[in-house]
Design an enzyme around this catalytic site. Structure first.
Site, PDB file in Angstrom:
ATOM      1  CB  CYS A  20      -7.431  11.391   5.173  1.00 44.65           C
ATOM      2  SG  CYS A  20      -8.018  11.744   3.518  1.00 44.65           S
ATOM      3  CG  ASP A  21      -3.957  10.560   6.841  1.00 41.33           C
ATOM      4  OD1 ASP A  21      -4.892   9.813   7.200  1.00 41.33           O
ATOM      5  OD2 ASP A  21      -3.307  10.384   5.802  1.00 41.33           O
TER       6      ASP A  21
ATOM      7  CB  CYS B 144      -5.551  13.041   2.344  1.00 39.86           C
ATOM      8  SG  CYS B 144      -7.239  13.489   2.753  1.00 39.86           S
TER       9      CYS B 144
END
Ligand code: NAP
Length: 321
Positions: A145-146, A142
């Site tokens: 997300c990261d 993701c």
């Protein structure tokens, strides 16, 4: 075989969607049973995809960030505090053809007026031996997300579809260079997204190549790349690998019962969590292939709980319907 007492609400799945639904349903004194899944493999366990994440920095309310498993434990504790009950097993069969709806866990039968489906989706993975243990430690599925954790670094994205191109393009905000590794000599992604990515000076493409090894004990430090044409292998020093080869919703249990789209996601009525079966609601990634965030899953879990409560109220007002 045991037939358990009838209850008003069963929730299948315990990621952010299912647990948020559980908090709301439990606070409405409807004592939901959450069939939360079981830790059958490292990539498949109660709590969903956040159990495979380390730091979560974008869930509102945690200015210092929070570990994915801790966030899920807190949501579970919150639901339990209001009376949600948990079964740490997997639903194995359903029958939504008559009321009440029935759900089995092995030979045990449970029934409820409402079933909330929040079984999530899983990211397809490369299948390399240490891939799962390196998730959150250099391997990610993701970018939203990261990506932030890889500021100024070189990153590799695997895949050739829209997801890979979109992730690679997004990651150029943070990375010094993004290499897309694709197993063929052509992308599957839409032309316009390809063109945009190929014009981006931070993106390079490595055609006809597969990632065949991940190097690093507690953190990814390099990858082994194999040329699919020549068979030659080489090692690339890289601290971030984003696997973007597709997702699969966990909907096998509902095949031929709940309406699914061509990629297997449950279809809900726009603006609601209603499925094609009255009294069955779906929330979270199992019905969302666009946003796939913990916060959007949690939001749709809240929607499912409210839809369920209102549906139950209507049933009591007009029991014949
Ligand atoms: P996808 O279209 O199925 O593409 C998966 C890609 O991963 C393919 O290029 C495939 O290679 C590669 N792949 C699969 N297994 C692999 C493996 N084991 N090793 C290496 N490579 C592997 O999946 P997606 O990109 O997630 O897209 C899913 C759907 O969502 C599509 O309909 C897509 O259009 C849509 N989507 C749209 C957007 C957007 O419009 N903004 C964004 C994301 C997704 P091959 O090409 O060789 O098969």
């Amino acid at each position: 075989m045991t037939i358990h007492p009838h209850r008003q609400v069963i929730i299948i799945g315990s990621g952010p969607a299912g647990l948020t639904a559980a908090v709301y349903v439990a606070r409405a004194s409807l004592t939901p049973l959450v069939i939360e899944g079981e830790p059958s493999s490292s990539s498949d366990q109660p709590g969903g995809q956040l159990m495979l994440t380390t730091e979560v920095e974008n869930f509102p309310g945690f200015p210092e960030g929070v570990q994915g498993p801790e966030l899920m434990q807190r949501m579970r504790d919150q639901a339990a505090r209001f009376g949600a009950e948990f079964l740490t097993e997997k639903a194995t069969k359903i029958d939504f053809s008559a009321r009440p709806h029935r759900v089995w866990v092995r030979d045990d039968e449970y029934s409820a007026d409402v079933v909330i489906v929040s079984t999530g989706a899983r990211s397809l993975m490369l299948g390399l031996p240490n891939e799962t243990s390196l998730i959150g430690h250099g391997v990610s599925t993701c970018a939203t997300c990261d990506g932030f954790f890889f500021r100024g670094q070189e990153i590799v994205v695997v895949g050739g579809g829209d997801s890979a191109i979109e992730e690679a393009t997004f990651l150029t905000k943070f990375a010094s260079k993004v290499t897309i590794i694709h197993r063929r000599d052509k992308f599957r992604a839409s032309k316009i997204m390809q063109e945009r990515a190929l014009a981006n000076p931070k993106i390079v493409v490595r055609w006809n190549a597969q990632v065949t090894g991940l190097i690093g004990e507690s953190k990814l430090s390099a990858i082994e790349v194999t040329d699919t044409v020549s068979g030659a292998t080489e090692t690339l020093q890289v601290g971030g690998l984003f696997v973007a080869i597709g997702h699969r919703p966990n909907t096998d249990l509902f095949a031929d019962v709940l309406t699914r789209d061509e990629t297997g996601y449950l279809v809900t009525e726009p603006g609601s969590t209603r499925t094609n079966i009255p009294g069955v609601f779906a929330c979270g990634d199992v019905q969302d292939h666009t946003y796939r965030q913990a916060i959007t899953a949690a939001g749709s879990g809240c929607m499912a709980a409210i839809d369920a409560e209102r549906w139950l109220e209507r049933q009591h007002a007009t029991p014949a319907k």
